[in-house]
Design an enzyme around this catalytic site. Structure first.
Site, PDB file in Angstrom:
ATOM      1  N   LYS A 163       6.641  54.730  18.708  1.00 53.57           N
ATOM      2  CA  LYS A 163       7.940  55.410  19.013  1.00 53.57           C
ATOM      3  C   LYS A 163       8.551  55.365  17.343  1.00 53.57           C
ATOM      4  O   LYS A 163       9.900  55.950  16.627  1.00 53.57           O
ATOM      5  CB  LYS A 163       8.224  56.205  20.373  1.00 53.57           C
ATOM      6  CG  LYS A 163       8.841  55.315  20.863  1.00 53.57           C
ATOM      7  CD  LYS A 163      10.731  54.727  20.561  1.00 53.57           C
ATOM      8  CE  LYS A 163      11.208  53.353  21.519  1.00 53.57           C
ATOM      9  NZ  LYS A 163      12.344  53.442  21.021  1.00 53.57           N
ATOM     10  N   GLU A 176      12.907  47.335  16.084  1.00 52.44           N
ATOM     11  CA  GLU A 176      11.377  46.653  16.257  1.00 52.44           C
ATOM     12  C   GLU A 176      10.830  47.298  15.471  1.00 52.44           C
ATOM     13  O   GLU A 176       9.957  46.778  15.051  1.00 52.44           O
ATOM     14  CB  GLU A 176      11.511  46.381  17.904  1.00 52.44           C
ATOM     15  CG  GLU A 176      12.172  46.123  19.060  1.00 52.44           C
ATOM     16  CD  GLU A 176      11.946  44.884  18.783  1.00 52.44           C
ATOM     17  OE1 GLU A 176      11.378  44.339  17.814  1.00 52.44           O
ATOM     18  OE2 GLU A 176      12.367  44.375  19.748  1.00 52.44           O
TER      19      GLU A 176
HETATM   20  N1  NDP Z   1      17.910  48.271  23.665  1.00 47.82           N
HETATM   21  C1  NDP Z   1      17.475  50.235  24.203  1.00 47.82           C
HETATM   22  O1  NDP Z   1      18.505  50.935  24.141  1.00 47.82           O
HETATM   23  C2  NDP Z   1      16.133  49.576  24.054  1.00 47.82           C
HETATM   24  C3  NDP Z   1      15.781  48.024  23.587  1.00 47.82           C
HETATM   25  N2  NDP Z   1      13.862  48.248  24.296  1.00 47.82           N
HETATM   26  C4  NDP Z   1      14.090  47.097  23.107  1.00 47.82           C
HETATM   27  O2  NDP Z   1      13.565  45.749  24.332  1.00 47.82           O
HETATM   28  C5  NDP Z   1      13.475  44.861  23.406  1.00 47.82           C
HETATM   29  C6  NDP Z   1      15.176  44.225  23.511  1.00 47.82           C
HETATM   30  O3  NDP Z   1      15.941  45.074  22.923  1.00 47.82           O
HETATM   31  P1  NDP Z   1      17.957  44.407  23.288  1.00 47.82           P
HETATM   32  O4  NDP Z   1      18.051  43.939  23.893  1.00 47.82           O
HETATM   33  O5  NDP Z   1      18.460  46.081  22.807  1.00 47.82           O
HETATM   34  O6  NDP Z   1      18.235  43.564  21.725  1.00 47.82           O
HETATM   35  P2  NDP Z   1      19.417  42.756  21.215  1.00 47.82           P
HETATM   36  O7  NDP Z   1      18.858  42.581  19.836  1.00 47.82           O
HETATM   37  O8  NDP Z   1      20.382  43.369  21.017  1.00 47.82           O
HETATM   38  O9  NDP Z   1      18.344  41.415  21.952  1.00 47.82           O
HETATM   39  C7  NDP Z   1      18.022  40.979  21.227  1.00 47.82           C
HETATM   40  C8  NDP Z   1      17.571  39.836  22.600  1.00 47.82           C
HETATM   41  O10 NDP Z   1      16.640  38.859  21.865  1.00 47.82           O
HETATM   42  C9  NDP Z   1      17.111  37.762  21.547  1.00 47.82           C
HETATM   43  N3  NDP Z   1      16.288  36.892  20.833  1.00 47.82           N
HETATM   44  C10 NDP Z   1      16.183  37.123  19.373  1.00 47.82           C
HETATM   45  N4  NDP Z   1      15.189  35.962  18.589  1.00 47.82           N
HETATM   46  C11 NDP Z   1      15.405  34.479  19.554  1.00 47.82           C
HETATM   47  C12 NDP Z   1      14.877  33.707  19.695  1.00 47.82           C
HETATM   48  N5  NDP Z   1      14.100  33.529  19.039  1.00 47.82           N
HETATM   49  N6  NDP Z   1      14.956  33.206  20.896  1.00 47.82           N
HETATM   50  C13 NDP Z   1      15.330  33.470  22.171  1.00 47.82           C
HETATM   51  N7  NDP Z   1      16.156  34.714  22.426  1.00 47.82           N
HETATM   52  C14 NDP Z   1      15.906  35.803  21.425  1.00 47.82           C
HETATM   53  C15 NDP Z   1      18.146  38.113  21.532  1.00 47.82           C
HETATM   54  O11 NDP Z   1      19.707  36.552  21.456  1.00 47.82           O
HETATM   55  P3  NDP Z   1      20.836  36.095  20.709  1.00 47.82           P
HETATM   56  O12 NDP Z   1      20.806  37.765  19.662  1.00 47.82           O
HETATM   57  O13 NDP Z   1      22.084  36.644  22.184  1.00 47.82           O
HETATM   58  O14 NDP Z   1      20.379  35.339  19.824  1.00 47.82           O
HETATM   59  C16 NDP Z   1      19.025  39.431  22.359  1.00 47.82           C
HETATM   60  O15 NDP Z   1      19.165  38.786  23.525  1.00 47.82           O
HETATM   61  C17 NDP Z   1      13.693  45.436  22.343  1.00 47.82           C
HETATM   62  O16 NDP Z   1      11.812  45.220  21.966  1.00 47.82           O
HETATM   63  C18 NDP Z   1      14.099  47.218  22.433  1.00 47.82           C
HETATM   64  O17 NDP Z   1      12.506  47.561  21.486  1.00 47.82           O
HETATM   65  C19 NDP Z   1      13.565  48.664  25.090  1.00 47.82           C
HETATM   66  C20 NDP Z   1      14.776  49.956  25.488  1.00 47.82           C
HETATM   67  C21 NDP Z   1      15.255  50.932  25.501  1.00 47.82           C
HETATM   68  O1  13P Z   2      14.087  52.290  23.377  1.00 51.60           O
HETATM   69  C1  13P Z   2      14.905  53.154  23.315  1.00 51.60           C
HETATM   70  C2  13P Z   2      15.358  53.954  23.747  1.00 51.60           C
HETATM   71  O2  13P Z   2      14.207  53.978  24.855  1.00 51.60           O
HETATM   72  C3  13P Z   2      15.755  52.419  22.001  1.00 51.60           C
HETATM   73  O3  13P Z   2      15.624  52.639  21.375  1.00 51.60           O
HETATM   74  P1  13P Z   2      16.283  51.332  19.922  1.00 51.60           P
HETATM   75  O4  13P Z   2      15.648  50.364  19.691  1.00 51.60           O
HETATM   76  O5  13P Z   2      16.098  51.609  18.484  1.00 51.60           O
HETATM   77  O6  13P Z   2      17.507  51.695  20.271  1.00 51.60           O
END
Ligand code: NDP
Ligand code: 13P
Length: 332
Positions: A192, A282
């Site tokens: 998606k 992503e």
């Molecule tokens: N945000 C949302 O609404 C949603 C997100 N998701 C999924 O959840 C996952 C995380 O998303 P989100 O938290 O929003 O993303 P962010 O970009 O906010 O955070 C990503 C995280 O990954 C960490 N990271 C990246 N590279 C490394 C590495 N080499 N080693 C260790 N840690 C690392 C970052 O650490 P730092 O930046 O501190 O270095 C940070 O904690 C994604 O796959 C996303 O698709 C799913 C549902 C909802």
């Molecule tokens: O997965 C998500 C909502 O369900 C968050 O989407 P984004 O990673 O595009 O912010």
């Protein structure tokens, strides 16, 4: 009280950590960035990743120490950017409790290998699949973090694992459903994002509802075909993790994928769109992985292919739409 370790204090890791604390668990966040750990530990907030929350619940603590994070944790939640999950999890191999359940919040396909996050997590941690669960649904982190009503799906091949995790993350504002279709959940969540890039792009270029609905519907058809070929259950695509998440992500400026696409549609370069993105989009690395997976499984992926031409060759929004819909007339 269950101890939960959350690996990756990004926007979603932190918001989900808050959900688990609200559900009565003791939550310990781990992050690679010492400043993020300090902010959570000392100030009870994560200003860098989730500024919308003024104060995280008292049940949320943080550590930069990997062993300390997972010691005694019955549930370990992984919320790391998908392309970095493997390298990050290598550092946790052998540290988890023997009976810990591992939950992935990640929505992406690994570039190069074409592997889903359930595969990456189980391989890297040498984990029995029965101890793994994926969580996916329409869960924009900012809305969950402000405790707006919402729901998600917890999938595990082991029904008891799915139920344990669902109970541990259900609160008065966040409802978990259970499923055994891990493949379906992973495919929905990852694909998606590619559709959200394309819809965002069409919005950024100024197109309206018809164009957005057309791209969204074709994106759903593509993810359903690919998901089924990978072994997913068809009904998953019609549920919260499928249509539900597609609708939320493709309609919201809170989505990083939608916003990334919107910026491209407005004429910004990939570099500019990346620079202004608040967190990982992503869909960008996953687009190529989807094209590769389509080839592996013998499923055509016109939307992901057109988006890969946007991302790799700078194809315009108009060009992307022409490529997507310029072919011969086929059955829907
Ligand atoms: N945000 C949302 O609404 C949603 C997100 N998701 C999924 O959840 C996952 C995380 O998303 P989100 O938290 O929003 O993303 P962010 O970009 O906010 O955070 C990503 C995280 O990954 C960490 N990271 C990246 N590279 C490394 C590495 N080499 N080693 C260790 N840690 C690392 C970052 O650490 P730092 O930046 O501190 O270095 C940070 O904690 C994604 O796959 C996303 O698709 C799913 C549902 C909802
Ligand atoms: O997965 C998500 C909502 O369900 C968050 O989407 P984004 O990673 O595009 O912010």
């Amino acid at each position: 009280m269950t101890k939960v370790a959350v690996l990756g204090a990004g926007a979603w890791g932190t918001a989900f950590g808050q959900v688990m604390a609200d559900a009565g668990n003791q939550v310990c966040m781990w992050d690679i960035q010492p400043e993020v750990v300090e902010d959570i530990g000392n100030n009870h907030r994560n200003i860098a990743r989730l500024p919308v929350v003024d104060r995280l619940p008292d049940g949320v603590t943080a550590t930069a120490d990997r062993a300390q994070a997972v010691a005694g944790a019955g549930i370990v939640v992984v919320a790391i950017a998908a392309q970095h999950a493997r390298e990050a999890l290598e550092g946790f191999r052998g540290l988890l409790e023997e009976d810990a359940l591992v939950v992935s919040l990640m929505k992406g396909i690994e570039r190069g290998s074409g592997k889903r996050m359930d595969q990456v997590v189980c391989e890297t941690l040498d984990l029995d699949q029965a101890r793994f669960a994926a969580v996916s649904g329409p869960n924009l982190s900012k809305e969950v973090a402000t405790r707006q009503p919402g729901a998600t799906v917890v999938a595990s091949p082991d029904e008891a694992t799915a139920m344990t995790v669902a109970q541990a993350c259900t609160t008065c504002y966040f409802k978990a459903f259970v499923s055994t279709d891990v493949v379906g959940l992973e495919m929905c969540g990852s694909l998606k994002n590619v559709t959200a890039l394309a819809v965002g792009m069409s919005r950024g270029a100024g197109y309206g509802e018809n164009t957005a609905a057309m791209i969204q519907a074709r994106g759903l058809a593509e993810l359903t075909a690919l998901g089924e070929a990978a072994g997913a259950q068809p009904k998953t695509f019609a549920g919260l993790a499928g249509v539900g998440d597609l609708v939320a992500t493709c309609a919201s400026p809170l989505s990083r994928n939608y916003t990334f696409g919107f910026n491209l549609g407005q004429g910004r370069s990939i570099e500019e769109a990346t620079r202004v993105s608040k967190g990982v989009a992503e869909g960008v690395p996953t687009t190529d992985a989807v094209v590769g997976l389509g080839r592996q499984l013998g499923v055509s992926t016109p939307l992901a292919t057109a988006m890969s031409h946007v991302l790799k060759e700078g194809l315009s929004c108009r060009g992307m739409i022409e490529e997507l819909f310029g072919g011969p007339i086929t059955e829907e």
